[in-house]
Design an enzyme around this catalytic site. Structure first.
Site, PDB file in Angstrom:
ATOM      1  CB  CYS A   1      -0.983   0.005   1.163  1.00 38.46           C
ATOM      2  SG  CYS A   1      -0.268  -0.329   2.776  1.00 38.46           S
TER       3      CYS A   1
ATOM      4  CG  ASP B   1      -8.101   2.355   0.699  1.00 41.34           C
ATOM      5  OD1 ASP B   1      -6.989   1.804   0.669  1.00 41.34           O
ATOM      6  OD2 ASP B   1      -8.988   2.089   1.535  1.00 41.34           O
TER       7      ASP B   1
ATOM      8  CG  HIS C   1      -5.374  -0.869   1.509  1.00 40.63           C
ATOM      9  ND1 HIS C   1      -5.430   0.421   1.983  1.00 40.63           N
ATOM     10  CD2 HIS C   1      -4.324  -1.450   2.126  1.00 40.63           C
ATOM     11  CE1 HIS C   1      -4.460   0.599   2.884  1.00 40.63           C
ATOM     12  NE2 HIS C   1      -3.770  -0.517   2.985  1.00 40.63           N
TER      13      HIS C   1
END
Length: 443
Positions: free
Chosen positions: A276, A400, A402
């Site tokens: 990440c 994000d 992820h």
């Protein structure tokens, strides 16, 4: 194109013109005269009745210099652009030239001459943009004037960059400047890197009264038209599809410019569960690349790891591993690979992030770069904040890394992979480090 749809529309004319001339002399001035005469011939060609404009993805064909047109009947050179604006926002036209001529043709005569000459045959990529009011007609756009002006600019650039008998192809590049300047076009010589065009950019900054601390006229700053998809497959600026939160006396402070969304599982790399921070770093690198600060491509995971080995932060065995990195490593890589400086903001627990509104607002107001935040085992990218100075209320615009799915903007925004988050988004007891990249002061 970012223009007021109520008062303006855009016409873009693209086409190829063949520049052909014969240079029988090595005398510099004679060569320049021949080149200038050839450009004058091309300008005459554009002004002639054989010049044709075809509206892209439609059956409309217009002869701008003789007030003629082809189907459909409702579209003519006197059609208001407002009437065309209902089905296209950017009216793309292709520049063509009639080959056949009216009237009887004489029989061809063949002659043969043996001599030693230097022939030049170059394809000129005309690309002209004109913005005007929607109440104007297509004919009133002065497209022919704009095309002839661009040919004049091409002639100037060609003559300025001649190397003996070698000509560099002039290339138009469009830039979207801050309002009210809008779209402007600059002609650059193909093959000459941005590093050798500093003097030209300084003149442009002065001409358009732009600050001299950030790039506006590097090739990476070129405006990307809506109908031209990005070839690398990454989504750009998914946050623009979101609605801003409303806070009492609140203001929104956002990332400035363009970035690419980098996340898990892209580039045929399975980094689910450990990559990440690498992806957040890649998003930051893409911002600096697309704003014209750096020419280096976005680094791969292995290149990031090798950079940390090179600066002495990691052992050689780190390259090729699946080990996490954090904000301090992101700062080191930005410095080593891109020559950038970054500020680090330390927060001892997530609950304190709510009190960092002023620092984050000031960062996006002055630097405008994406921010990497790492805490616990997670990393995210902060693209902006909505913050009220009076009440202290704050929302964070989070990208994000992820996400593991396809480049589907609706899924990414509907499911919150790019979205506004409240203070409870953060782990209230974990400590966080924020990496705030700084803009270099360059043009």
């Amino acid at each position: 194109v970012v223009v007021d749809s109520e008062i303006a529309t855009v016409l873009r004319v693209k086409g190829l013109l063949e520049f052909r001339c014969q240079l029988d002399s090595t005398d510099g001035q004679l060569v320049r005269n021949v080149i200038s005469r050839t450009f004058e011939t091309l300008r005459s060609q554009v002004k002639s009745e054989s010049c044709v404009l075809a509206v892209s993805d439609s059956p409309v064909i217009i002869w701008p210099n003789k007030d003629a047109y082809a189907t459909p009947e409702e579209i003519t050179p006197s059609t208001l652009c407002e009437d065309m604006h209902q089905w296209i926002h950017v009216i793309n036209l292709c520049l063509m030239t009639e080959v056949t001529k009216p009237g009887p043709l004489s029989a061809p005569i063949l002659t043969k001459t043996v001599l030693k000459s230097h022939f030049v045959n170059v394809t000129l990529p005309l690309d002209c943009v004109v913005c005007t009011g929607r109440s104007n007609t297509i004919k009133e756009y002065q497209l022919i004037e704009a095309l002839t002006h661009q040919l004049c600019e091409m002639e100037k650039v060609t003559l300025q960059n001649m190397k003996g008998m070698t000509l560099l192809v002039p290339e138009p590049v469009h830039f979207l400047l801050p309002e009210p300047k809008g779209l402007v076009t600059v002609v650059y010589p193909v093959g000459v890197p941005d590093s050798q065009l500093v003097a030209q950019r300084k003149e442009l900054h002065e001409q358009f009264e732009l600050p001299d601390d950030r790039p506006y006229f590097r090739r990476a700053n070129a405006y990307h038209f809506p109908n031209e998809p990005y070839k690398d497959g990454y989504l750009r600026n998914p946050h623009l599809a979101l609605t801003h939160p409303t806070l009492d006396n609140g203001k929104v402070y956002l990332v400035q410019g363009i970035y690419s969304y980098h996340h898990y599982m892209q580039d045929r790399v399975d980094d689910n569960g450990w990559g990440c921070a690498y992806r957040s770093l890649q998003t930051i690198c893409s911002w600096f690349q697309q704003q014209g600060y750096v020419e280096r491509p976005v680094p791969t995971h292995k290149e990031i790891q090798q950079a940390l080995v090179d600066v002495g932060d990691k052992q050689a065995s780190f390259v090729g591993s699946r080990q996490w990195i954090g904000s301090i490593e992101v700062q080191a890589v930005l410095g080593h690979l891109l020559g950038l400086t970054s500020k680090i903001l330390f927060v001892s627990q997530g609950a304190e992030l709510a009190s960092k509104g002023r620092e984050l607002a000031n960062h996006f107001l002055t630097e405008g770069t994406p921010v990497m935040i790492g805490g616990g085992v997670l990393a995210h990218t902060i693209l902006g904040v909505a913050w009220s100075e009076t009440t202290g209320q704050i929302r964070y615009l989070i990208l994000d890394p992820h996400y593991t799915g396809a480049e589907d903007l609706q899924v990414i925004t509907d499911k919150g992979w790019c979205g506004w988050k409240g203070p409870d988004f953060w782990d209230q007891t974990a400590y966080y480090n924020l990496c705030l990249p700084q803009r270099p002061k360059v043009i």
